[in-house]
Design an enzyme around this catalytic site. Structure first.
Site, PDB file in Angstrom:
ATOM      1  N   HIS A  23     -35.996  48.746 -61.939  1.00 14.29           N
ATOM      2  CA  HIS A  23     -37.216  47.935 -61.913  1.00 14.29           C
ATOM      3  C   HIS A  23     -36.878  46.440 -61.880  1.00 14.29           C
ATOM      4  O   HIS A  23     -37.466  45.668 -61.109  1.00 14.29           O
ATOM      5  CB  HIS A  23     -38.066  48.211 -63.164  1.00 14.29           C
ATOM      6  N   HIS A  73     -35.489  45.274 -58.590  1.00 11.09           N
ATOM      7  CA  HIS A  73     -36.599  45.241 -57.624  1.00 11.09           C
ATOM      8  C   HIS A  73     -37.374  43.937 -57.803  1.00 11.09           C
ATOM      9  O   HIS A  73     -37.684  43.230 -56.827  1.00 11.09           O
ATOM     10  CB  HIS A  73     -37.501  46.454 -57.849  1.00 11.09           C
ATOM     11  N   HIS A 124     -32.688  53.179 -65.131  1.00 10.87           N
ATOM     12  CA  HIS A 124     -34.070  53.210 -64.663  1.00 10.87           C
ATOM     13  C   HIS A 124     -34.714  51.830 -64.768  1.00 10.87           C
ATOM     14  O   HIS A 124     -35.251  51.298 -63.788  1.00 10.87           O
ATOM     15  CB  HIS A 124     -34.858  54.231 -65.504  1.00 10.87           C
ATOM     16  N   GLU A 125     -34.649  51.248 -65.960  1.00  7.85           N
ATOM     17  CA  GLU A 125     -35.265  49.934 -66.166  1.00  7.85           C
ATOM     18  C   GLU A 125     -34.509  48.857 -65.377  1.00  7.85           C
ATOM     19  O   GLU A 125     -35.104  47.888 -64.903  1.00  7.85           O
ATOM     20  CB  GLU A 125     -35.308  49.585 -67.653  1.00  7.85           C
TER      21      GLU A 125
END
Length: 599
Positions: A395, A398, A391-392
């Site tokens: 980020h 991105h 998940h991190e």
């Protein structure tokens, strides 16, 4: 033997993030901090002159860029140090000085936006069409987007001065619930031991397999909120009235219009989300029927909705093994993506494990200068932490693509887009682990965990969003928010969303008065739209061709160069249509159908 949590100084170098991609040492940081007043003064020298000529505006924009980039970098460096060890007094001192510098800079530069917006628009559009404005064009256009709702200089000053008092409801709610009330929830008996009930331990008790523990914690917790219902309802009413005041002062059509306007998100996106979830509530109700059966209870109660359906499966996944799982699971995104992410996770992007003074949880912190750092508190005994890493990592990647494909003044993406790349990665990890599950129990555990995660992000946040909308519409239509009205409105939503299997307590509706996010109006819906977009894009990329993958990378590279709806359309998902939300509901239904067979 209990694991000893080390002090920061005792953590191995390879387990810490390497912040030298920002500054080589604190001395370099000090030099940069000292340069900010000078850069600010250079920028303020353009006050009253930006509209005089194209050349003046361009030089002013360069100065604005320079001081903001420097300030972002200065702040980012010490914020990461502070989050890694709040016991480090030197880091805390640096963090405090950075915050003071930022506050002063913001005050000194508050003239910029109104002055640019005051320039004749036809002249301004002509100026920024020139190639030398390439790095600043999007920034200017986004400023002009707000122009219809900018007031006179005196009116803007009044609204600015009102900003801090407007935070009073939120501040008082936080102090009341996290400090004053937090001391009075009492204790809960677990395994013959009296344990303190607080805002933090509440969630721990709700996950406890012992139903008596859950019931005791739930009833004591909401009884205390009920004692303070008049005060809390008045605080929330004050917050909503502040939203309505600002909306009317600026001339927006509604509080919802005011909240969505900045990102050019049509109101239909918000309303379509609620409508689509309503049409798919049968699947949610079916899930709760499965939960009732799996838990073996005669009546499903509100304190039964958080406990895991399957007790945690014993696993041990080292940090390095988790990185390799991410590499394999994210393979559909290509070798360049996985190599860069995995190299970062192993070589200085991540602060891996818990230490004394370190912030709990996890986050990714992108910045224009330096690596997109990740704070973790990785636990190799918890398979959920593999999902957290992915998940991190989403980020951070991105952020990496945003930084490397946009000028500083438009690299930062919106909250509306932020959860897409992270949840996308989670979905790929889930599919990979499910496909490679070695036992039926692991498969059941993964499916139950994923169902709860989607439910919490898609259905629960939509219910919250619907409550917020109703509360604001009451005030806009002249109906005051009494405790009775707020509780009835929330209870109606509880009964609608949870369905016939759920039996509520008399004070279950107090949940609607304890959600901190409600003091940042119309925020929670972004979680639901984010997971909808992510699930749609994950399916599109994994079942598509190279074109679909390239479309997704166009989204990652957009940064802040496009408005969020436009950026997601480039990726291949149209959030103005109901299709992505329906697709997310279909994904949830597929998981529920599989759970029905397994249970």
């Amino acid at each position: 033997m209990a694991k000893t949590i080390p002090a920061r100084k005792d953590v191995k170098k390879e387990d810490k993030w390497d912040l030298t991609s920002i500054y080589k040492d604190e001395a370099e940081w000090e030099e940069n901090l000292k340069s900010i007043p000078e850069l600010t003064a250079k920028t303020t020298s353009f006050k009253g002159k930006m509209g005089e000529s194209k050349e003046n505006l361009l030089e002013a924009l360069k100065a604005i860029e320079a001081v903001n980039l420097k300030m972002e970098t200065v702040y980012h460096y010490v914020a990461l140090q502070h989050e890694a060890d709040e016991d480090d007094s030197a880091a805390t001192d640096r963090y405090g000085r950075a915050m003071m510098a930022y506050t002063q800079m913001s005050a000194d530069l508050s003239f910029i936006d109104p002055e640019i917006q005051a320039i004749d628009e036809s002249k301004l559009q002509e100026w920024i069409a020139s190639p030398e404005f390439d790095d600043y064009r999007i920034y200017i256009k986004k400023l002009l987007h707000f122009k219809p709702y900018i007031l006179s200089e005196k009116e803007e000053r009044i609204l600015s001065l009102q900003g801090q008092p407007a935070q009073t409801p939120d501040t008082v709610f936080s102090v009341l619930t996290n400090v004053d009330m937090n001391k009075t929830f009492g204790t809960v008996t677990q395994n013959g031991e009296e344990k303190q009930l607080t805002e933090t331990t509440w969630s721990v008790f709700m996950h406890c397999q012992d139903r008596k523990v859950r019931e005791e914690a739930y009833k004591k917790f909401y009884a205390k909120f009920e004692e303070h219902q008049n005060t809390i309802a008045a605080l929330y009413s004050g917050s909503v009235n502040q939203d309505v005041f600002r909306m009317r002062a600026r001339g927006y059509n509604s509080s919802l219009h005011s909240a969505l306007y900045g990102n050019k998100v049509p109101e239909s996106v918000y309303r379509n989300l609620i409508e689509c979830i309503h049409k798919n509530l049968d699947t949610l109700h079916e899930y709760y029927a499965i939960r009732k059966k799996a838990l073996g209870v005669e009546e499903l109660r509100h304190y039964d909705v958080y406990v895991p359906l399957v007790k945690s499966v014993e696993t041990k996944t080292t940090y390095e093994q988790a990185v390799e799982i991410c590499r394999q699971a994210l393979a559909p995104l290509g070798k360049e993506y996985t190599d860069r992410l995995c190299s970062g996770l192993l070589n200085g992007w991540a602060d891996r494990y818990e230490n004394i003074g370190k912030r709990s949880g996890a986050f990714s912190s992108g910045n224009y200068i330096g690596n997109p750092y990740i704070l973790l508190n990785y636990n190799e005994d918890n398979i959920r932490d593999v999902f957290t890493m992915a998940h991190e990592g989403g980020h951070s990647m991105h952020s990496w693509y945003s930084v490397h494909n946009n000028p500083f003044m438009c690299y930062d993406y919106t909250i509306f887009e932020a959860e897409v790349a992270s949840t996308f990665n989670e979905e790929l990890v889930f599919e990979y682990l499910l496909k490679n599950a070695q036992t039926p129990e692991m498969k059941k555990y993964l499916l139950a965990m994923r169902a709860d995660d989607i439910l919490a992000t898609l259905h629960r946040q939509t219910m919250f969003a619907e409550f917020e909308l109703k509360a604001h519409e009451f005030v806009e239509n002249g109906t005051p928010l009494t405790p009775e009205l707020l509780r009835k409105t929330y209870r109606d939503l509880l009964e609608l969303y949870f369905g016939p299997e759920m039996h509520f307590e008399s004070n279950s509706d107090m949940e609607g008065l304890r959600i901190p996010h409600f003091y940042s109006a119309f925020y929670v819906y972004k979680y639901a739209t984010g997971i909808s977009a992510a699930l749609a894009l994950a399916k599109r990329v994994t079942t598509g061709t190279e074109k679909e993958r390239d479309d997704y990378f166009k989204f990652l590279k957009s940064g802040g160069s496009r408005y969020p709806i436009e950026a997601l359309k480039v990726a291949g998902v149209d959030m103005e249509s109901v299709e992505p939300v329906q697709a997310a509901c279909d994904t949830f239904k597929s998981i529920v159908d599989q759970l029905k067979e397994l249970f």
